[in-house]
Scaffold this motif. Structure first.
Motif, short mmCIF file in Angstrom:
data_model
loop_
_atom_site.label_atom_id
_atom_site.label_comp_id
_atom_site.label_asym_id
_atom_site.label_seq_id
_atom_site.Cartn_x
_atom_site.Cartn_y
_atom_site.Cartn_z
N VAL A 80 0.86 -1.19 0.00
CA VAL A 80 0.00 0.00 0.00
C VAL A 80 0.89 1.24 0.00
O VAL A 80 1.87 1.30 0.73
N ASP A 81 0.55 2.20 -0.81
CA ASP A 81 1.18 3.52 -0.75
C ASP A 81 2.67 3.47 -1.13
O ASP A 81 3.53 3.81 -0.34
N LEU A 82 2.95 3.08 -2.36
CA LEU A 82 4.29 3.15 -2.91
C LEU A 82 4.45 4.51 -3.57
O LEU A 82 3.68 4.87 -4.46
N ASN A 83 5.43 5.28 -3.10
CA ASN A 83 5.66 6.62 -3.65
C ASN A 83 7.15 6.89 -3.76
O ASN A 83 7.90 6.64 -2.82
N VAL A 84 7.55 7.42 -4.90
CA VAL A 84 8.92 7.87 -5.12
C VAL A 84 8.85 9.33 -5.55
O VAL A 84 8.03 9.69 -6.41
N LEU A 85 9.69 10.16 -4.94
CA LEU A 85 9.73 11.57 -5.32
C LEU A 85 9.99 11.70 -6.82
O LEU A 85 10.77 10.93 -7.40
N ILE A 86 9.34 12.69 -7.44
CA ILE A 86 9.46 12.88 -8.88
C ILE A 86 10.92 12.96 -9.32
O ILE A 86 11.32 12.34 -10.31
N LYS A 87 11.75 13.68 -8.58
CA LYS A 87 13.14 13.86 -9.00
C LYS A 87 13.96 12.58 -8.92
O LYS A 87 15.06 12.51 -9.47
N PHE A 88 13.43 11.54 -8.27
CA PHE A 88 14.14 10.26 -8.18
C PHE A 88 13.49 9.15 -9.00
O PHE A 88 13.93 8.01 -8.95
N GLN A 89 12.44 9.49 -9.73
CA GLN A 89 11.78 8.47 -10.54
C GLN A 89 12.65 8.08 -11.74
O GLN A 89 13.52 8.83 -12.16
N LYS A 90 12.43 6.87 -12.22
CA LYS A 90 13.16 6.30 -13.36
C LYS A 90 14.63 6.02 -13.03
O LYS A 90 15.48 6.05 -13.90
N LYS A 91 14.89 5.74 -11.75
CA LYS A 91 16.24 5.38 -11.31
C LYS A 91 16.27 3.97 -10.71
O LYS A 91 17.27 3.55 -10.16
N GLY A 92 15.12 3.27 -10.75
CA GLY A 92 15.06 1.92 -10.20
C GLY A 92 14.70 1.86 -8.73
O GLY A 92 14.77 0.79 -8.11
N ILE A 93 14.30 2.97 -8.15
CA ILE A 93 14.00 3.01 -6.71
C ILE A 93 12.71 2.26 -6.40
O ILE A 93 12.66 1.46 -5.45
N ALA A 94 11.67 2.46 -7.19
CA ALA A 94 10.42 1.71 -6.97
C ALA A 94 10.67 0.22 -7.13
O ALA A 94 10.17 -0.60 -6.34
N THR A 95 11.46 -0.16 -8.12
CA THR A 95 11.79 -1.57 -8.33
C THR A 95 12.52 -2.13 -7.12
O THR A 95 12.21 -3.24 -6.66
N ALA A 96 13.48 -1.38 -6.58
CA ALA A 96 14.22 -1.85 -5.41
C ALA A 96 13.31 -1.98 -4.19
O ALA A 96 13.43 -2.94 -3.42
N LEU A 97 12.40 -1.03 -4.01
CA LEU A 97 11.45 -1.12 -2.90
C LEU A 97 10.56 -2.35 -3.06
O LEU A 97 10.32 -3.08 -2.08
N LEU A 98 10.07 -2.59 -4.26
CA LEU A 98 9.22 -3.76 -4.51
C LEU A 98 10.00 -5.05 -4.32
O LEU A 98 9.48 -6.01 -3.75
N ASP A 99 11.25 -5.09 -4.78
CA ASP A 99 12.09 -6.28 -4.57
C ASP A 99 12.19 -6.61 -3.08
O ASP A 99 12.03 -7.76 -2.67
N GLU A 100 12.47 -5.60 -2.29
CA GLU A 100 12.64 -5.80 -0.85
C GLU A 100 11.32 -6.21 -0.19
O GLU A 100 11.28 -7.11 0.65
#
Length: 169
Positions: A80-100
């Motif tokens: 629930v509530d996955l959010n990445v700051l706009i300036k950090f999007q498209k760097k694989g951060i959401a993918t890393a959070l989902l992996d974890e």
């Protein structure tokens, strides 16, 4: 990813996170994160925070007992509530959070769930979940906990949701 750290939510994060989202025009009050922290301490939710090169970049929460009745009944934890700051999007951060998150959930459960809004604001989320192997739960769309059926008149908003699951094992 070099420079990325994923860790649990800390008390001092509440102000930092709220301020970071306010700076990009999103209203996410400190109280939301204080509530998350309380739920984490009580064992109801796990919050993962991403820092990129020492700066807050995004977060994700896992609800161990979903508010979505089909997930609750089947004991399926929900992201629930996955959010990445706009300036950090498209760097694989959401993918890393989902992996974890998937790794953590897989230690105790075979399936994980997620829901997302159906407007274009959720386009990136819709694509990433499908690419990661999440599939619709087959129950159709819902709004505020009510399943919609043919002919229903609705208001399209953030509460119009499609839920998906992914087998982890």
């Amino acid at each position: 990813m070099e420079g990325l750290i994923i860790r649990e939510l800390l008390k001092e994060d509440c102000v930092v996170i709220s301020k970071a989202f306010a700076e990009q025009g999103w209203n996410k009050p400190i109280s939301q994160y204080e509530s998350y922290l309380s739920e984490q301490k009580e064992g109801f939710r796990k919050i993962l925070v991403a820092e990129y090169k020492g700066e807050f970049a995004g977060y994700l929460t896992i609800r161990w007992r979903s508010d979505y009745e089909p997930f609750f009944s089947a004991a399926i934890p929900e992201i629930v509530d996955l959010n990445v700051l706009i300036k950090f999007q498209k760097k694989g951060i959401a993918t890393a959070l989902l992996d974890e998150a998937e790794k953590i959930v897989s230690e105790q459960y075979d399936v994980i769930g997620i829901g997302f809004g159906l407007t274009s604001d959720y386009g990136a989320a819709q694509r990433i979940y499908v690419k990661r192997g999440y599939i619709p739960d087959g129950l159709g769309i819902s709004q505020n906990g009510k399943f919609l059926t043919y002919g229903d008149q609705i208001i399209v908003d953030d509460d119009l949701v499609l839920y998906l699951t992914k087998r982890l094992k």
